[in-house]
Design an enzyme around this catalytic site. Structure first.
Site, short mmCIF file in Angstrom:
data_model
loop_
_atom_site.label_atom_id
_atom_site.label_comp_id
_atom_site.label_asym_id
_atom_site.label_seq_id
_atom_site.Cartn_x
_atom_site.Cartn_y
_atom_site.Cartn_z
N TYR A 114 0.87 -1.02 -0.14
CA TYR A 114 -0.01 -0.36 -0.29
C TYR A 114 1.07 1.64 0.12
O TYR A 114 1.74 0.97 0.61
CB TYR A 114 -0.60 0.16 1.40
CG TYR A 114 -1.56 1.41 1.38
CD1 TYR A 114 -2.96 1.45 1.13
CD2 TYR A 114 -1.80 1.86 2.56
CE1 TYR A 114 -3.99 2.39 1.25
CE2 TYR A 114 -2.27 3.07 2.73
CZ TYR A 114 -3.67 3.61 1.66
OH TYR A 114 -4.34 5.18 1.28
N ASP A 209 9.21 3.16 -0.56
CA ASP A 209 8.38 3.74 0.48
C ASP A 209 8.64 3.12 1.79
O ASP A 209 8.17 2.46 2.57
CB ASP A 209 6.98 2.73 0.27
CG ASP A 209 5.48 3.98 0.79
OD1 ASP A 209 5.89 5.03 1.57
OD2 ASP A 209 4.41 3.89 0.35
N LYS A 237 4.11 9.93 8.53
CA LYS A 237 4.03 9.28 10.27
C LYS A 237 4.76 9.53 11.10
O LYS A 237 5.25 10.61 11.39
CB LYS A 237 4.28 7.44 10.26
CG LYS A 237 2.94 6.67 9.17
CD LYS A 237 2.75 5.64 9.50
CE LYS A 237 1.51 4.98 7.92
NZ LYS A 237 0.60 5.60 8.38
N1 PMP Z 1 2.35 4.52 2.27
C1 PMP Z 1 2.93 3.37 3.50
C2 PMP Z 1 3.64 2.15 3.06
C3 PMP Z 1 1.56 3.77 4.27
O1 PMP Z 1 1.82 2.74 5.22
C4 PMP Z 1 0.75 4.68 4.07
C5 PMP Z 1 0.03 5.06 5.24
N2 PMP Z 1 -1.34 3.63 6.23
C6 PMP Z 1 1.33 5.58 3.09
C7 PMP Z 1 2.12 5.29 2.25
C8 PMP Z 1 0.12 6.28 2.86
O2 PMP Z 1 0.41 7.70 3.67
P1 PMP Z 1 -0.71 8.69 4.24
O3 PMP Z 1 -2.00 8.14 5.16
O4 PMP Z 1 0.08 9.49 5.61
O5 PMP Z 1 -0.80 9.41 3.21
#
Ligand code: PMP
Length: 399
Positions: A114, A209, A237
């Site tokens: 994700y 990511d 985060k």
């Molecule tokens: N990339 C990863 C690996 C994530 O876990 C998340 C959110 N869980 C995101 C991108 C997206 O981040 P945000 O919810 O701050 O938009």
């Protein structure tokens, strides 16, 4: 999970309190940012003191430069960094940068990973999509999705076949180096290492990511842990200490393509805003203290070992993959490295566990596909209590 969602009134340290006054030991920690726990005094002080002087200027501030300097000084993999306001934005910008840099259109992602709600990446994705049983979203034109190639994790043959056919059209391969949105699908290091080599061979940029793993498994994230150099890294985060922040970074050469130096546009009204930068700086400052990660990881390890010891003595069909302070409850004894290895039926067990734990004042993120996070605010007593409650609840799951 069914039932009525909890509405949270406040959090302090390892605990959250709902509107009905029930207190829970929290292993969701806002889905990962709160590595220091809720309302950490140093982070709160930074937020309050900074906000007193204004919340956003749309102009450079000392704070964003200080946070950037702190990160770059302790990170071997990036030379420049740009702050945005969420993980999604970081990924979206990184993909655009990869396309702008390579002049290619296609991107490759892995099934179950994700990367936020970026249109092109909501194909066979984890997190809320897999939880609700539809891993590809409505609302995305087929022409967008066609540019996204998807292959299973941990499957070098399928990856090679896709690269043989499309390698010269692919701008970037994006992966969560520690996939943590569809269970915790720990990859063999060899697979990640060969991914790096294949990207280099085909002139493809490798994007790690690290929105979850960045600053979580170590200050340099998974790149540092495995010693594998991505071309672009995305963060979110933890980097904002509980305020809305994301970031992407790369070599000075790749970052020189970003506007206004280069032709790849990206901007944001509230990006790099001082309050979020101050929260990030206060958080990262704690992470840089000697022994921070060692202590957190040891604590998590001893917590998870208790769960393992009990469940294996009872011969329960469950295991607890973990890395650093991230853990997952897998209702299987097999090593699970790809999304399709997870049996959808096992989520029924998680639902029972989740409800039994709410009755016992322990809060896990409400999905069996999501991981748990331990923070530095979780005391040994918290973890002992939670381990006991999880073992008790497992007796009912397997009754
Ligand atoms: N990339 C990863 C690996 C994530 O876990 C998340 C959110 N869980 C995101 C991108 C997206 O981040 P945000 O919810 O701050 O938009």
């Amino acid at each position: 999970m069914g039932g009525t969602p909890l509405f949270i009134k406040k959090g302090s340290g390892s605990k959250i309190t709902d509107e009905d006054g029930n207190e829970f030991i929290d292993f969701c920690c806002s889905w990962g940012p709160l590595i220091l726990g809720h309302a950490h005094p140093a982070v709160n002080q930074a937020i309050v003191e900074t906000a007193a002087n204004g919340t956003s200027f749309g102009a450079p501030t000392r704070l964003e430069n200080e946070l950037a300097e702190m990160i770059l000084k302790h990170n071997r993999f990036i030379e420049k960094i740009r702050f945005v306001s969420s993980g999604t934005e970081a990924v979206m910008s990184a993909i655009r940068l990869a396309r702008g840099y390579t002049g290619r259109d296609k991107i490759l992602k892995f099934e179950g990973c994700y990367h936020g709600h970026v249109d092109a990446l909501l194909v066979k994705a984890g997190s809320g999509l897999v939880t609700f049983g539809e891993s590809t979203t409505a609302g995305i034109p087929a022409a967008f999705a066609e540019q996204t190639l998807v292959v299973p994790l941990n499957d070098p043959e399928k990856l090679d076949a896709t690269l043989a056919q499309h390698g010269h059209d692919i701008a970037c391969i994006i992966i969560e180096p520690i996939p943590a949105n569809n269970g915790l699908l720990l990859q063999a290091e060899d697979f990640l290492r060969s991914l790096r080599e294949k990207c280099t061979t085909h002139g493809i940029l490798l994007i790690f990511d690290e929105v979850i793993s960045g600053f979580r498994v170590g200050f340099e994230g998974a790149a540092g842990l495995y010693g594998i150099a991505p071309d672009i890294v995305t963060y979110g985060k933890i980097i904002g200490g509980g305020m809305p922040v994301g970031a992407y970074g790369a070599s000075a050469e790749i970052m020189s393509k970003v506007s206004p130096d280069g032709p790849v546009y990206q901007a944001g009204t509230l990006s790099g805003n001082p309050v979020a930068m101050a929260a990030g700086r206060a958080t990262l400052n704690e992470l840089l203290q000697p022994g921070f990660y060692e202590n957190l990881n040891l604590k998590t390890d001893s917590f998870v070992r208790k769960l393992e010891a009990y469940c294996s003595s009872m011969q329960y069909e469950v295991s607890f993959p973990r890395i650093g302070s991230i853990f997952w409850i897998a209702f299987s004894k097999n090593t699970i490295r790809s999304a399709e290895q997870i049996e959808a039926g096992s989520m029924g067990h998680f639902k029972v566990l989740h409800h039994e734990l709410l009755n016992r004042n322990v809060y896990l993120g409400p999905s069996g596909y999501e991981v748990g996070f331990v923070s530095s605010a979780h005391s040994d007593a918290d973890l002992d209590f939670a381990a006991q409650m999880i073992c008790d609840a497992m007796d009912l799951v397997f009754a």
